[in-house]
Design a protein around this motif. Structure first.
Motif, PDB file in Angstrom:
ATOM      1  N   ASP A 106       0.858  -1.170   0.000  1.00  0.00           N
ATOM      2  CA  ASP A 106       0.000   0.000   0.000  1.00  0.00           C
ATOM      3  C   ASP A 106       0.897   1.223   0.000  1.00  0.00           C
ATOM      4  O   ASP A 106       1.597   1.498   0.975  1.00  0.00           O
ATOM      5  N   GLY A 107       0.934   1.949  -1.102  1.00  0.00           N
ATOM      6  CA  GLY A 107       1.814   3.111  -1.237  1.00  0.00           C
ATOM      7  C   GLY A 107       1.436   4.250  -0.310  1.00  0.00           C
ATOM      8  O   GLY A 107       2.182   5.219  -0.145  1.00  0.00           O
ATOM      9  N   ASP A 108       0.244   4.171   0.302  1.00  0.00           N
ATOM     10  CA  ASP A 108      -0.225   5.256   1.158  1.00  0.00           C
ATOM     11  C   ASP A 108      -0.059   4.963   2.646  1.00  0.00           C
ATOM     12  O   ASP A 108      -0.480   5.730   3.485  1.00  0.00           O
ATOM     13  N   SER A 109       0.525   3.761   2.937  1.00  0.00           N
ATOM     14  CA  SER A 109       0.869   3.464   4.326  1.00  0.00           C
ATOM     15  C   SER A 109       2.305   3.937   4.508  1.00  0.00           C
ATOM     16  O   SER A 109       3.247   3.191   4.336  1.00  0.00           O
ATOM     17  N   LEU A 110       2.461   5.237   4.814  1.00  0.00           N
ATOM     18  CA  LEU A 110       3.746   5.907   4.602  1.00  0.00           C
ATOM     19  C   LEU A 110       4.042   6.945   5.689  1.00  0.00           C
ATOM     20  O   LEU A 110       3.167   7.720   6.074  1.00  0.00           O
ATOM     21  N   VAL A 111       5.295   6.932   6.178  1.00  0.00           N
ATOM     22  CA  VAL A 111       5.773   8.032   7.031  1.00  0.00           C
ATOM     23  C   VAL A 111       7.165   8.430   6.528  1.00  0.00           C
ATOM     24  O   VAL A 111       8.027   7.583   6.354  1.00  0.00           O
ATOM     25  N   LEU A 112       7.340   9.725   6.209  1.00  0.00           N
ATOM     26  CA  LEU A 112       8.638  10.237   5.762  1.00  0.00           C
ATOM     27  C   LEU A 112       9.110  11.301   6.752  1.00  0.00           C
ATOM     28  O   LEU A 112       8.348  12.210   7.092  1.00  0.00           O
ATOM     29  N   ILE A 113      10.372  11.140   7.205  1.00  0.00           N
ATOM     30  CA  ILE A 113      10.930  12.152   8.120  1.00  0.00           C
ATOM     31  C   ILE A 113      12.318  12.534   7.617  1.00  0.00           C
ATOM     32  O   ILE A 113      12.907  11.809   6.799  1.00  0.00           O
ATOM     33  N   PRO A 114      12.864  13.665   8.082  1.00  0.00           N
ATOM     34  CA  PRO A 114      14.225  14.051   7.656  1.00  0.00           C
ATOM     35  C   PRO A 114      15.219  12.961   8.056  1.00  0.00           C
ATOM     36  O   PRO A 114      15.107  12.376   9.146  1.00  0.00           O
ATOM     37  N   ILE A 115      16.203  12.702   7.163  1.00  0.00           N
ATOM     38  CA  ILE A 115      17.130  11.596   7.391  1.00  0.00           C
ATOM     39  C   ILE A 115      17.952  11.809   8.664  1.00  0.00           C
ATOM     40  O   ILE A 115      18.243  10.853   9.399  1.00  0.00           O
ATOM     41  N   THR A 116      18.271  13.063   8.936  1.00  0.00           N
ATOM     42  CA  THR A 116      19.076  13.340  10.129  1.00  0.00           C
ATOM     43  C   THR A 116      18.300  13.018  11.394  1.00  0.00           C
ATOM     44  O   THR A 116      18.842  12.468  12.348  1.00  0.00           O
ATOM     45  N   THR A 117      17.028  13.348  11.401  1.00  0.00           N
ATOM     46  CA  THR A 117      16.183  13.044  12.553  1.00  0.00           C
ATOM     47  C   THR A 117      16.128  11.534  12.770  1.00  0.00           C
ATOM     48  O   THR A 117      16.219  11.037  13.891  1.00  0.00           O
ATOM     49  N   MET A 118      15.971  10.781  11.641  1.00  0.00           N
ATOM     50  CA  MET A 118      15.918   9.324  11.716  1.00  0.00           C
ATOM     51  C   MET A 118      17.186   8.783  12.363  1.00  0.00           C
ATOM     52  O   MET A 118      17.148   7.974  13.287  1.00  0.00           O
ATOM     53  N   GLU A 119      18.352   9.279  11.872  1.00  0.00           N
ATOM     54  CA  GLU A 119      19.619   8.751  12.367  1.00  0.00           C
ATOM     55  C   GLU A 119      19.868   9.143  13.823  1.00  0.00           C
ATOM     56  O   GLU A 119      20.322   8.332  14.627  1.00  0.00           O
TER      57      GLU A 119
END
Ligand SMILES: Nc1ncnc2c1ncn2[C@@H]1O[C@H](COP(=O)(O)OP(=O)(O)O)[C@@H](O)[C@H]1O
Ligand SMILES: [Mg+2]
Lengths: 252, 406
Positions: free
Chosen positions: B203-216
């Motif tokens: 499902d392409g809409d089951s999605l969370v995108l965050i800044p890469i730096t925050t992730m790391e």
């Protein structure tokens, strides 16, 4: 169409242009054999027969004696194993199918014991059908069909389908169908077999009229009173003619 | 006897045998319509696969760590693997070494669950990345705003979410400006992505995108990337872009000669080829089902025709006995058969065309023009042949034989 119309005309003319005093029917040594080898039976075993124009002939005989077989051959509905058959001087026994259909349509009126009307089709349409196949124009065809139905006393039933008519009435439609084409020869295979006595009497009166008008009539029957209306009685047994005499009651 | 007269006889024959006429027409209609609809469904689904792949973007490439994928370079060696890093990503943006690469986005992927009050959602895609990702992955914003390069450098706790995730967490409320907790960290939702639909099983809409730096910094805590998304300048330059990035990464990872690569490249274009091949297989299968249904329909027609000619052999006998020429009888039956199959064929085409307007098992059918002509032609051939042949047989009998028929 399979039958080329010029050819059809030619054949019809040939049939018509025959001199009068020729026999209508001339059968020589007709044999009809069913099956092969030991199991084979001879439904007709050498029948020779001549019928002149205007005759009224009854064919009698026990069941299985070959009456229907002979009648079907006379009506060009069946072929024979050997022998010759001339109708109005034309050899039928060697004719091909396309010419036979013309002979059936123009020369012969055939009446069956089981009527054989086209189902779910009105009386008038049934009577018109043979004329349609002969190419009679719709208007003339309808007039002739109305006259024929009038003659057999069904002028008020022309739009009835076979299932809406009694056995006697259906048989009279079949007679009208046979008459409307003005055939030289009327053949009837036990026409009263499925009829009550009143209808039988009516039908026999009709045959008398038809014969009185000059048509040749051949009737197969079991019943003596039917046979006795004819002028000549032929008796069959085991595929052979065993008796052929004038009916003294009718012929002076 | 005129042709007109014979045509009238044929119509009368059809009218007097109404039930037979109806059943035969129905049989042909169903056969023709099902061929048209089934092939349209097959064609429609293959078109749908095509367009969803088009939407994915055919000019993007994905670089993954490790050589043991099914991708372009599957030559892994277990030892001395170097992970993909941000520096690798930056190296790929070099316009002189990689003129065919438009932009590059690093991806750090994780599995995590997001919570808002009592609502939870586990996004199938939970990525840390940077803004180049949007274009390279065909992701756009429906409401709110994208996170920016500034958000990335500042390592802000902001997130874009997909529609499935938004519905699961916030129901019908607007998610913009609301907060959610993912993998224990609190994020402010700043954007809702436009609907992508399903691609494959995901499902392409089951999605969370965050800044890469925050992730790391807050969740994964390491520097290794899961993958790098690379967008070529055009769909025709993907192969060139692939070669360029391979050369750059080979150099950076010390791959040469017999040493096998420690990364693999996935090409959407080759994925497309695979997918369209499988959808062709699907269409072929549906086509075979359709052909079988036409065949079964044909057998049905044949059956009805044979039964009625047998039933009508007596009638043929009567007609012959009163002087019908063989040709007239044959023509009548052939015309009857032609009318029946024409009627059935036309109705079948109409039903097929109408039926193809509806969505069938989630697929919008797209009519294959050839199927219309094929189904129509075959049905008429079957009707005329099997209507004509038994009539030919009956018309060739001597009248007495046909009359004896019970
Ligand atoms: N189609 C046929 N096949 C075999 N035998 C037949 C057939 N038609 C008639 N027969 C035989 O030919 C003989 C004469 O039959 P048929 O002419 O119908 O007699 P009838 O009309 O005098 O009762 C009978 O023995 C009958 O069984
Ligand atoms: Mg008999």
């Amino acid at each position: 169409m399979a039958v080329d119309s010029a050819e059809a005309e030619q054949a019809a003319e040939a049939v018509d242009s025959v001199v009068d005093q020729q026999p209508v029917i001339e059968v020589r040594d007709a044999v009809k054999r069913y099956g092969v080898g030991d199991a084979s039976i001879f439904a007709l075993d050498g029948v020779s027969l001549t019928i002149q124009p205007g005759e009224y002939v009854a064919i009698m005989g026990p069941s299985g004696s070959g009456k229907s077989t002979l009648m079907n051959i006379l009506g060009a509905l069946d072929d024979m194993t050997s022998g010759e058959y001339f109708l109005d001087g034309i050899e039928i026994s060697s004719m091909d199918e396309s010419h036979l259909s013309i002979v059936r349509g123009r020369k012969i009126g055939f009446i069956f014991q089981s009527f054989n009307l086209i189902p779910r089709t009105t009386a008038i349409a049934n009577v018109e059908l043979p004329m349609a196949y002969q190419g009679v124009k719709p208007k003339e065809r309808r007039e002739r069909a109305l006259v024929a139905l009038d003659v057999v006393g069904l002028g008020d039933r022309i739009n009835h389908e076979p299932t809406e008519l009694s056995g006697g009435q259906q048989q009279r439609v079949a007679v009208a169908r046979a008459l409307a084409t003005r055939p030289a020869l009327l053949l009837a295979d036990e026409p009263t077999g499925a009829l009550d006595s009143k209808s039988t009497a009516d039908l026999l009166d009709l045959f008398d009229q038809i014969n009185a008008a000059g048509r040749t009539v051949v009737v197969i029957t079991h019943e003596l009173d039917v046979a006795h209306r004819a002028k000549r009685i032929i008796r069959m047994r085991d595929g052979k003619i065993v008796g052929d005499e004038l009916n003294k009651e009718r012929v002076a | 006897m005129s042709v007109y007269e014979i045509i009238r006889f044929a119509f009368r024959g059809l009218f007097t045998n109404r039930l037979r006429t109806f059943l035969t027409v129905l049989g042909i209609t169903i056969g023709v319509a099902s061929v048209i609809i089934l092939l349209a469904v097959g064609n429609g689904s293959s078109k749908a696969i095509q367009s969803s792949l088009d939407r994915l973007g055919t000019n993007s490439l994905q670089v993954r760590s490790g050589g043991n994928g099914f991708g372009f370079r599957a030559r892994a060696s277990a030892n001395s693997q170097k992970p993909l890093t941000i520096l690798d990503t930056v190296a790929l943006t070099d316009k002189t070494q990689a003129p065919d690469i438009k932009q590059v986005a690093p991806i750090v992927s994780t599995n995590g669950t997001c919570v808002v009050g009592s609502n939870t959602s586990t996004p199938s895609t939970f990525y840390g990345t940077w803004p180049a990702y949007y274009q390279a992955s065909n992701t756009s914003i429906q409401s709110g705003s994208y996170f920016t390069n500034d958000d990335v450098t500042q390592s802000r706790r902001v997130a874009l979410i997909g529609q499935t995730t938004a519905t699961a967490l916030f129901g019908t409320e607007s998610p913009i400006g609301q907060t959610m907790r993912c993998s224990g960290i609190q994020f402010t939702v700043i954007g809702l992505t436009a609907k992508k639909g399903a691609s494959g099983f995901q499902d392409g809409d089951s999605l969370v995108l965050i800044p890469i730096t925050t992730m790391e910094n807050t969740i994964t805590g390491n520097q290794a990337l899961s993958s790098i998304l690379v967008e070529a300048t055009k769909s025709t330059t993907t192969t060139a872009a692939q070669n360029e990035l391979t050369t750059i990464l080979d150099a950076r990872h010390g791959i040469s000669g017999s040493k096998s690569a420690d990364f693999s490249v996935f090409n959407q274009a080759s994925l497309l080829t695979t997918a369209s091949t499988s959808s062709q297989t699907f269409t072929t299968l549906l086509g075979m089902v359709a052909a079988i249904s036409l065949l079964v329909g044909g057998i049905g027609i044949t059956n009805i025709m044979l039964v009625t000619v047998i039933e009508r052999t007596r009638e043929i006998g009567i007609r012959k006995a009163i002087g019908a020429p063989k040709g007239a009888i044959l023509s009548q039956f052939l015309i009857e058969a032609t009318i029946l199959s024409l009627l059935g064929g036309i109705l079948g085409v109409v039903v097929g065309l109408i039926g193809s307007h509806f969505t069938i098992v989630g697929t919008k059918p797209v009519i294959v023009p050839a199927s219309v002509f094929l189904a129509f032609g075959v049905s008429i051939l079957i009707g005329v042949f099997f209507g004509g042949y038994p009539a030919q047989r009956a018309a060739s009998l001597r009248p007495i034989e046909a009359l004896r028929h019970e």
